[in-house]
Design an enzyme around this catalytic site. Structure first.
Site, PDB file in Angstrom:
ATOM      1  N   CYS A   1      -1.409   6.056   9.655  1.00 23.81           N
ATOM      2  CA  CYS A   1      -0.222   5.304  10.089  1.00 23.81           C
ATOM      3  C   CYS A   1      -0.601   3.996  10.754  1.00 23.81           C
ATOM      4  CB  CYS A   1       0.552   6.053  11.158  1.00 23.81           C
ATOM      5  SG  CYS A   1       1.089   7.628  10.676  1.00 23.81           S
TER       6      CYS A   1
ATOM      7  N   CYS B   1       6.567  -6.636   7.966  1.00 24.81           N
ATOM      8  CA  CYS B   1       7.750  -6.182   8.701  1.00 24.81           C
ATOM      9  C   CYS B   1       8.073  -7.218   9.764  1.00 24.81           C
ATOM     10  CB  CYS B   1       7.492  -4.824   9.360  1.00 24.81           C
ATOM     11  SG  CYS B   1       8.954  -4.173  10.210  1.00 24.81           S
TER      12      CYS B   1
ATOM     13  N   CYS C   1       6.656  -4.361  16.258  1.00 20.78           N
ATOM     14  CA  CYS C   1       6.337  -3.349  17.275  1.00 20.78           C
ATOM     15  C   CYS C   1       4.889  -3.591  17.733  1.00 20.78           C
ATOM     16  CB  CYS C   1       6.501  -1.948  16.697  1.00 20.78           C
ATOM     17  SG  CYS C   1       8.192  -1.643  16.145  1.00 20.78           S
TER      18      CYS C   1
ATOM     19  N   CYS D   1       1.771  -1.713  16.037  1.00 16.37           N
ATOM     20  CA  CYS D   1       1.787  -1.524  14.584  1.00 16.37           C
ATOM     21  C   CYS D   1       1.114  -2.698  13.879  1.00 16.37           C
ATOM     22  CB  CYS D   1       3.237  -1.383  14.101  1.00 16.37           C
ATOM     23  SG  CYS D   1       3.383  -1.326  12.305  1.00 16.37           S
TER      24      CYS D   1
ATOM     25  N   GLU E   1       0.818  -1.195   0.000  1.00 15.47           N
ATOM     26  CA  GLU E   1       0.000   0.000   0.000  1.00 15.47           C
ATOM     27  C   GLU E   1       0.860   1.256   0.000  1.00 15.47           C
ATOM     28  OE1 GLU E   1      -3.763  -2.064   2.225  1.00 15.47           O
ATOM     29  OE2 GLU E   1      -2.740  -0.425   3.217  1.00 15.47           O
TER      30      GLU E   1
ATOM     31  N   CYS F   1       3.574   8.414   1.038  1.00 12.48           N
ATOM     32  CA  CYS F   1       4.074   7.478   2.046  1.00 12.48           C
ATOM     33  C   CYS F   1       4.313   6.139   1.360  1.00 12.48           C
ATOM     34  CB  CYS F   1       3.019   7.374   3.152  1.00 12.48           C
ATOM     35  SG  CYS F   1       3.521   6.278   4.465  1.00 12.48           S
TER      36      CYS F   1
END
Ligand code: SAH
Ligand code: SF4
Length: 370
Positions: free
Chosen positions: A342, A114, A118, A121, A94, A107
């Site tokens: 985010c 990932c 975290c 996230c 995305e 962005c």
């Protein structure tokens, strides 16, 4: 895609010059070629009229330009655009465009998923699939620039800034991220100023040193906690590179340019990292570091173990940090009606049908099939 052909979207200017040298061509030919592809958005070799016919034929035999496919494109009520791009292997990523009065920020993702996990996230929760190629990273910029001008000719929607803040940890895919950022800065490609391209990292210290020595882009550090105990919990890579080593590299990051600052991102999690004592620890931690602080309201996602701090708490936290003399901003939440805020970038759409249907319900411009 032809397995025997080279995807020339993988090359920055120097790599392109090397490739053209192998074809017996002068460096300026490679420069012209970069300008055709990235500056003018032309991918048909035959349309590149200032290249000789024989060179064009050679290129056709050996090379190709493969871009990701636009699987979905969605415009939010606030002007934010979110794309779902499908890659050749079926993975999806995305990319989000955020227009503001004085800039247009893209962005960009650097990995599918990932590995760093975290706790706040949603990309991290998805796990890691693979690194993106340079072509897939710069392809997001190529497509966004063209889609923005094609889909809305009434508004001048330009990409003036790029932030490597989409899916993934860019410093764990440095080899492919660097040529893509070189193209973003290249006058013949996207011609962005070095202050307008930002790499955001969770703190991969050795790679930050490498970045400092090889690229002039701006740096953002995802800090999120002012002490090791809390940061170990929120940003697990802190166990490998604790705050002392992270702050040591940050202290003299922009050695030559005394006015340049690192942006420290700090997600506001209710009751977790938003208390007055945390603001105090943050001020102490950032002493002697060329720092700006950007407070990010937490964007919730399903099963997230946190809530966003209240407006009052965020304002009070910002006020405290500002009083120490550190420039502190609060990020506006944008595009949350398109899941583009985010941490909401869930790229690998396993249940694509359901999500696609849900997007279509909300969509305010037609769904664009590739
Ligand atoms: N891996 C890099 C870049 C991608 S994350 C990094 O961590 O810096 C981009 C930014 O979004 C980071 O600051 C990250 O901490 C933040 N972020 C992730 N999930 C979020 C969420 N749910 N709400 C708000 N910000 C989030
Ligand atoms: Fe990865 Fe950044 Fe998300 Fe952490 S915040 S899991 S490093 S994308």
């Amino acid at each position: 895609m032809d397995a025997n052909k080279i995807n020339l979207l993988n090359y920055d200017r120097n790599m392109m010059r090397d490739y053209f040298a192998r074809l017996g061509e002068k460096p300026y030919r490679a420069d012209q070629f970069i300008k055709w592809i990235h500056g003018d958005g032309i991918t048909d070799f035959d349309a590149m009229t200032n290249l000789s016919k024989s060179l064009r034929r050679q290129l056709q035999e050996q090379a190709e330009i493969i871009l990701p496919e636009v699987a979905l494109e969605k415009l939010s009520t606030d002007g934010t655009v979110k794309w779902l791009f499908r890659l050749a292997d079926g993975n999806s990523i995305e990319t989000v465009y955020i227009p503001e009065s004085d800039r247009g920020t893209l962005c960009v993702s650097s990995q599918v998923g990932c590995a760093l996990d975290c706790s706040f996230c949603s990309t991290g929760k998805q796990g890691f699939s693979r690194d993106l190629t340079t072509a897939e990273i710069i392809g997001q910029v190529w497509l966004a620039v063209r889609r923005l001008s094609e889909t809305d000719k009434r508004h001048d929607r330009k990409v003036t800034n790029v932030v490597m803040m989409g899916m993934g940890e860019p410093l764990l895919n440095y080899e492919n991220v660097l040529p893509a950022m070189n193209l973003m800065l290249d006058d013949f490609a996207y011609s962005l100023a070095k202050r307008r391209v930002t790499l955001s990292t969770s703190g991969v210290v050795p790679m930050m040193e490498k970045l400092r020595d090889t690229s002039e882009v701006a740096l953002a550090v995802s800090l999120h906690a002012p002490n090791d105990e809390l940061r170990n919990e929120l940003v697990p890579i802190n166990k490998k590179y604790p705050l002392s080593s992270l702050m040591a590299v940050c202290k003299n990051y922009f050695k030559e340019e005394t006015k340049r600052k690192i942006t420290f991102e700090y997600v506001m999690l209710a009751g977790i990292n938003d208390q007055p004592k945390h603001a105090k620890q943050l001020i102490t931690l950032l002493q002697g570091v060329p720092a700006k602080v950007n407070l990010i309201p937490f964007n919730p996602f399903p099963h997230a173990p946190y809530q966003c701090s209240s407006d009052e708490v965020i304002q009070a936290f910002a006020h405290r940090v500002r009083q120490s003399g550190i420039i502190t901003t609060i990020r506006k939440t944008r595009g949350d009606d398109v899941d583009g805020a985010c941490g909401q970038l869930v790229g690998q759409v396993q249940d694509r049908t359901r999500r696609a249907a849900r997007w279509r319900e909300k969509i305010s411009i037609p769904v664009v099939a590739a």
